[in-house]
Scaffold this motif. Sequence first.
Motif, PDB file in Angstrom:
ATOM      1  N   LYS A   3     -44.650  -6.289  30.235  1.00 23.97           N
ATOM      2  CA  LYS A   3     -44.481  -4.797  30.521  1.00 23.97           C
ATOM      3  C   LYS A   3     -45.502  -3.756  29.505  1.00 23.97           C
ATOM      4  N   GLY A  18     -44.224   4.831  37.973  1.00 26.24           N
ATOM      5  CA  GLY A  18     -43.653   5.781  36.871  1.00 26.24           C
ATOM      6  C   GLY A  18     -43.685   7.209  36.951  1.00 26.24           C
ATOM      7  N   ASP A  54     -45.257   0.326  28.829  1.00 25.27           N
ATOM      8  CA  ASP A  54     -44.846   1.884  29.038  1.00 25.27           C
ATOM      9  C   ASP A  54     -45.815   2.420  28.369  1.00 25.27           C
ATOM     10  N   HIS A  81     -45.450   2.970  34.185  1.00 28.23           N
ATOM     11  CA  HIS A  81     -44.962   1.470  33.685  1.00 28.23           C
ATOM     12  C   HIS A  81     -45.971   0.441  34.376  1.00 28.23           C
TER      13      HIS A  81
END
Length: 474
Positions: free
Chosen positions: A351, A385, A353, A393
Motif C-alpha cells: 500500500k 483516492g 498513501d 491510495h
Amino acid sequence: MTEPLPAGDFLSGLEAIVGAQHLLTDTAAMAPFLTDWRGRFTGSARAVVLPLDTGEVARVVAACAAARVPIVPQGGRTGLVLGSVPDASGAAIVLSLRRLNRIRQIDAANRTMTVEAGCILADIQGAAHQAGMLFPLSLAAEGSCTIGGNLSTNAGGTAVLRYGNTRELCLGLEVVTATGQVWDGLRGLRKDNTGYALRELFIGAEGTLGVITAAVLKLYPQPKAALTALVALESPRSALALLGLMQERCGAALTGYELMSDFCLRLVASQFPALPRPFAAHYPQYALVELSSNESEDHAADLVESAVGAALDSGIALDAVLATSSSQALGLWKLREHIPLAQAAAGKNIKHDISLPVSSIPEFIERTDALLQAAFPGCQVVCFGHLGDGNLHYNVAPPPAVGHEDFLAHQDVVNRIVHDSVAAFRGSISAEHGVGALKRDELPRYKGAVEVDMMRAVKAALDPLGIMNPGKIL
Ligand code: FAD
C-alpha cells in the motif's frame, strides 16, 4: 535509554493514580491494545493504562518521565502505520485515552465545540448535528477512531476539498507535555498571532511530542442538501479535466471528489456482489462527486446537473448516474468505502498513501504504472483516492499467477519505485496516514538532512527524555 525499574514500584504508582481496574497488566486483558488494525504486528507492553481525565494523564506521564518509561498514546487504534502500538521490547506502557470521552462545551455563536481526546469521531459528528451544526471530518473509521488520534495523524478523509484536514478544523488544544505538565491552549480563536504556533506542532506529531487531552473544534452550518453522482471517464486525465470544470461551476459547493479505477470496482463487485452496480457497461475510470448546498435540494441538483451535463456534452465524461435518494447516495459511497475491504479480502498487497500536486496525477499514474509493469509484469495496481486534494491510495497487488506472500517479499523494491516516482513529482510519501514505525526508515531519503535535523531539534526540545512514542516518525 530505559533503565528497567523495579516493576512493582512503578506499577503500583500508576495504580494509585488510575485505580486497579484501569491498569491492565494481564496478558489477555492487554491483548486488544497491542495489535495494529491490520493485524500485521503485535507488540508488547508493561501495562495498559486508562486514565479518566487530564489530571490523571498528567500524573501518569510524570510517573513515566521519573521512571524513564516510554509512553505509546492510543486512541481508537485504527491508525495504519503502526503508530499506536508498542514495539516488541515490552518496555513501554500503552496510554489509552478512551475514557476521556466527554464533550465539554458547544459554543453555538462561536461555532466551536470543546471535546476530550478519546471522543469517538462519529459521536462528535452526532453531537454537532444535534446542535444543528456540522463537524465535517469524515472517514471510514469514524465509528472507532478518536479525535485525539485524528489530530495526532492530521487525518484527512472525504471532505478535505471543502473543509481541509483535521489541522484546519482545530482552533485550540489541551496537551499534557512529555514532562507531565498541562498546557491549556483551549482557545476558540480564529486569529491569534502571539508567537510560535505550538498547536501545529502537536497536530500530526503521532504522539511523539506530548499527549493531546482535549481540543476546540470548528463547526459549520449544516448543508440543506447533499447530492452524489458517479461519473464514468476515459482516463485520469479526464478526471482532472472534470475536477476543474466542477470547481469552476460549483465552487465551495463541491465537497468531495474521489477517483476509482475500473479495476477497483471489479474488485468490489467480486468480493461484495450485493453492492450496487450503477452502470451496465464498464468504463476505465470513475469519479465519485459530492455537492452540498446551503440553499436547497433544487439548488444542489441544478449545480450538479448543469456541471455533469456540460462534461457529457464536451466529451470529458462518458456516462453519469445521479443518486436520487439518500440510500442511493449511500450505495455509491459504499462502493468507494469497500475498496480497501475488497482488497483485504482478496489478499495482501503493497500500500501507498501518497500525495501529489493535483495537476501531476495523470502523468504520475502513467509513468509509475509503466515502471511497475517493467519490473513486475502483470502486477495489478489498485489506484483510488481523494483526487480533489491530490491524495492517491496507490496499492500494488501481485500478477494473477503470483502468490500474495511471495509478492510481499518484493515490498522494498516496489516501495522504492513508487516513492522515488512520488519524489520526482515533488509529492509526499504520506498524505494522510502518517509515518509511524512503518515509514520511519523511508523518511530521511525524502525529507533531506536539513528538514530531519529541524524535526529532531523540535523532538529534543519538547521531549527531552525521549519517552514519547519512541521509534515512531524519527
Ligand atoms: P490511533 O490509531 O489510536 O493512533 C494514531 C496515532 O496517534 C498514533 O501514533 C498514536 O500514538 C497517536 N495518538 C492517538 N491518540 C493520541 C492522543 N490523544 N495524543 C497524542 N497522540 C495520540 N485516515 C485518514 O486520514 N483518512 C481516511 O480516509 C482514513 N480512512 C481510514 C479507514 C479505515 C477503515 C481505517 C482503519 C483507517 C483509516 N484512516 C484514515 C487512518 C486514520 O489515521 C485513523 O483512522 C485515525 O485518524 C486514527 O485515529 P485513532 O483514534 O484510531 O488513532
